[in-house]
Scaffold this motif. Structure first.
Motif, PDB file in Angstrom:
ATOM      1  N   ARG A 175       0.584  -1.508  -0.045  1.00  0.00           N
ATOM      2  CA  ARG A 175      -0.308   0.225   0.208  1.00  0.00           C
ATOM      3  C   ARG A 175       1.114   1.580  -0.144  1.00  0.00           C
ATOM      4  O   ARG A 175       1.985   1.499   0.313  1.00  0.00           O
ATOM      5  CB  ARG A 175      -0.753  -0.205   1.432  1.00  0.00           C
ATOM      6  CG  ARG A 175      -0.218  -0.062   2.265  1.00  0.00           C
ATOM      7  CD  ARG A 175      -1.418  -0.305   3.770  1.00  0.00           C
ATOM      8  NE  ARG A 175      -0.513  -0.165   5.000  1.00  0.00           N
ATOM      9  CZ  ARG A 175      -0.641  -0.594   5.874  1.00  0.00           C
ATOM     10  NH1 ARG A 175      -1.665  -1.909   5.993  1.00  0.00           N
ATOM     11  NH2 ARG A 175       0.111  -0.104   7.047  1.00  0.00           N
ATOM     12  N   ILE A 176       0.062   2.540  -0.532  1.00  0.00           N
ATOM     13  CA  ILE A 176       1.124   3.962  -0.712  1.00  0.00           C
ATOM     14  C   ILE A 176       1.054   4.141   0.999  1.00  0.00           C
ATOM     15  O   ILE A 176      -0.496   4.638   1.517  1.00  0.00           O
ATOM     16  CB  ILE A 176       0.443   4.302  -1.172  1.00  0.00           C
ATOM     17  CG1 ILE A 176       0.828   3.637  -3.030  1.00  0.00           C
ATOM     18  CG2 ILE A 176       1.222   6.073  -0.846  1.00  0.00           C
ATOM     19  CD1 ILE A 176       0.409   4.883  -3.951  1.00  0.00           C
ATOM     20  N   GLU A 177       1.809   4.754   1.467  1.00  0.00           N
ATOM     21  CA  GLU A 177       1.437   6.038   3.050  1.00  0.00           C
ATOM     22  C   GLU A 177       2.791   7.269   2.835  1.00  0.00           C
ATOM     23  O   GLU A 177       2.674   6.858   1.661  1.00  0.00           O
ATOM     24  CB  GLU A 177       1.894   4.694   3.805  1.00  0.00           C
ATOM     25  CG  GLU A 177       1.556   3.619   4.266  1.00  0.00           C
ATOM     26  CD  GLU A 177       1.816   3.021   5.918  1.00  0.00           C
ATOM     27  OE1 GLU A 177       2.483   2.814   6.133  1.00  0.00           O
ATOM     28  OE2 GLU A 177       1.380   1.477   5.772  1.00  0.00           O
ATOM     29  N   ARG A 178       2.463   7.983   3.571  1.00  0.00           N
ATOM     30  CA  ARG A 178       3.049   9.048   3.922  1.00  0.00           C
ATOM     31  C   ARG A 178       3.684   9.440   5.136  1.00  0.00           C
ATOM     32  O   ARG A 178       2.441   9.204   5.719  1.00  0.00           O
ATOM     33  CB  ARG A 178       2.478  10.338   2.196  1.00  0.00           C
ATOM     34  CG  ARG A 178       1.569  10.829   3.209  1.00  0.00           C
ATOM     35  CD  ARG A 178       0.773  11.884   2.132  1.00  0.00           C
ATOM     36  NE  ARG A 178       0.145  11.956   2.848  1.00  0.00           N
ATOM     37  CZ  ARG A 178      -0.464  13.394   2.724  1.00  0.00           C
ATOM     38  NH1 ARG A 178       0.084  13.690   1.869  1.00  0.00           N
ATOM     39  NH2 ARG A 178      -0.676  14.581   3.370  1.00  0.00           N
ATOM     40  N   ARG A 179       5.057  10.400   4.676  1.00  0.00           N
ATOM     41  CA  ARG A 179       4.965  10.561   5.943  1.00  0.00           C
ATOM     42  C   ARG A 179       5.725  12.604   5.792  1.00  0.00           C
ATOM     43  O   ARG A 179       6.173  12.373   4.935  1.00  0.00           O
ATOM     44  CB  ARG A 179       6.355   9.872   6.964  1.00  0.00           C
ATOM     45  CG  ARG A 179       7.158   9.650   6.458  1.00  0.00           C
ATOM     46  CD  ARG A 179       8.372   8.979   6.897  1.00  0.00           C
ATOM     47  NE  ARG A 179       7.536   7.745   7.673  1.00  0.00           N
ATOM     48  CZ  ARG A 179       8.196   6.698   7.921  1.00  0.00           C
ATOM     49  NH1 ARG A 179       9.618   6.592   8.518  1.00  0.00           N
ATOM     50  NH2 ARG A 179       7.660   5.250   8.762  1.00  0.00           N
ATOM     51  N   GLY A 221      10.653  18.783   5.330  1.00  0.00           N
ATOM     52  CA  GLY A 221       9.702  20.184   4.880  1.00  0.00           C
ATOM     53  C   GLY A 221       8.805  19.353   4.254  1.00  0.00           C
ATOM     54  O   GLY A 221       7.814  20.901   4.308  1.00  0.00           O
ATOM     55  N   GLY A 222       8.673  18.585   3.681  1.00  0.00           N
ATOM     56  CA  GLY A 222       7.163  17.964   2.383  1.00  0.00           C
ATOM     57  C   GLY A 222       6.722  16.791   2.876  1.00  0.00           C
ATOM     58  O   GLY A 222       7.489  16.239   3.712  1.00  0.00           O
ATOM     59  N   TRP A 223       5.770  16.144   2.445  1.00  0.00           N
ATOM     60  CA  TRP A 223       5.683  14.621   2.335  1.00  0.00           C
ATOM     61  C   TRP A 223       5.957  14.649   0.900  1.00  0.00           C
ATOM     62  O   TRP A 223       6.383  14.589   0.217  1.00  0.00           O
ATOM     63  CB  TRP A 223       3.976  14.980   2.393  1.00  0.00           C
ATOM     64  CG  TRP A 223       3.106  15.371   3.546  1.00  0.00           C
ATOM     65  CD1 TRP A 223       2.084  17.237   3.463  1.00  0.00           C
ATOM     66  CD2 TRP A 223       2.873  14.744   4.833  1.00  0.00           C
ATOM     67  NE1 TRP A 223       2.067  16.709   4.535  1.00  0.00           N
ATOM     68  CE2 TRP A 223       1.754  15.400   5.784  1.00  0.00           C
ATOM     69  CE3 TRP A 223       2.805  13.940   5.356  1.00  0.00           C
ATOM     70  CZ2 TRP A 223       1.298  15.266   6.747  1.00  0.00           C
ATOM     71  CZ3 TRP A 223       2.706  13.483   6.271  1.00  0.00           C
ATOM     72  CH2 TRP A 223       1.073  14.038   6.860  1.00  0.00           C
ATOM     73  N   ARG A 224       6.153  13.099   1.893  1.00  0.00           N
ATOM     74  CA  ARG A 224       7.025  11.882   1.175  1.00  0.00           C
ATOM     75  C   ARG A 224       6.135  10.170   0.978  1.00  0.00           C
ATOM     76  O   ARG A 224       5.596   9.602   1.850  1.00  0.00           O
ATOM     77  CB  ARG A 224       8.140  11.538   0.856  1.00  0.00           C
ATOM     78  CG  ARG A 224       8.643  10.553   0.575  1.00  0.00           C
ATOM     79  CD  ARG A 224      10.758  10.316   0.633  1.00  0.00           C
ATOM     80  NE  ARG A 224      10.989   9.396   0.197  1.00  0.00           N
ATOM     81  CZ  ARG A 224      11.395   7.775   0.890  1.00  0.00           C
ATOM     82  NH1 ARG A 224      11.521   8.104   1.801  1.00  0.00           N
ATOM     83  NH2 ARG A 224      11.993   7.334  -0.143  1.00  0.00           N
ATOM     84  N   SER A 225       6.117   9.907  -0.067  1.00  0.00           N
ATOM     85  CA  SER A 225       4.590   8.924  -0.383  1.00  0.00           C
ATOM     86  C   SER A 225       5.731   7.779  -0.203  1.00  0.00           C
ATOM     87  O   SER A 225       6.946   8.082  -1.269  1.00  0.00           O
ATOM     88  CB  SER A 225       4.126   8.674  -1.338  1.00  0.00           C
ATOM     89  OG  SER A 225       3.192  10.288  -0.980  1.00  0.00           O
TER      90      SER A 225
END
Length: 184
Positions: A144-148, A152-156
């Protein structure tokens, strides 16, 4: 299911982030499945390591000058990290390299472990060696795709957790590429 037509990257899900312009260092990792039941040998990296402490990984590492190629590096590292004798591994082939945010072009080496094998983690590098079932690794729906937040930004990124093991990032992306090839 689509098969990856080109090398994968830690940036696949983050097209707004550019790949490093400098040259990538060659590395090899071993996706070794046991002939008896297809279980895949993985490691949990030691928590004291400078890079990727505590992360789930395939045995492997950078290509050293004494290594003939990425396959040799993956086999050498598997011997060092989990005690796998290269003579026990039948190499099936490789997948296209995976480019990482840490500056590596990682070639996944696919193999079958023949005969009895009990992983012996190298304490300086490996906190734990364990196996995941083939059914989990080979099923694209387990990813699945998650992000954190990152820099300084969001990374999937891709993840395929299993029990207490959080399989994610480059290792999950490499294994998803394999799962897609198996399913094709």
């Amino acid at each position: 299911m689509a098969v990856d037509p080109e090398p994968s990257s830690d940036y696949d899900l983050n097209r707004d982030i550019a790949l490093p312009a400098d040259s990538l260092r060659a590395a090899g990792v071993l996706a070794a499945f046991h002939e008896d039941d297809g279980r895949l040998i993985l490691t949990k990296r030691a928590s004291g390591l400078r890079h990727h402490p505590g992360q789930i990984a395939l045995p492997g590492g950078k290509v050293d000058p004494a290594d003939a190629d990425e396959i040799a590096a993956a086999l050498r590292e598997a011997r060092e990290e989990v005690g796998l004798d290269p003579a026990q591994v039948d190499i099936l082939g490789t997948l296209p390299p995976h480019r990482t945010v840490t500056g590596f072009a990682v070639t996944p080496v696919i193999g079958i472990i023949r005969g009895p094998f009990q992983p012996r983690p190298e304490p300086g590098e490996v906190e734990e060696a364990f196996a995941l079932p083939f059914a989990h690794v080979a099923d694209p729906s387990c990813y699945r795709i998650e992000r954190r937040r990152w820099r300084g930004g969001w990374r999937s990124y891709y993840a395929a957790p299993f029990g207490p093991y959080y399989l994610w990032g480059a290792t999950a992306r490499i294994l998803l590429g394999l799962a897609r090839r198996i399913a094709a």
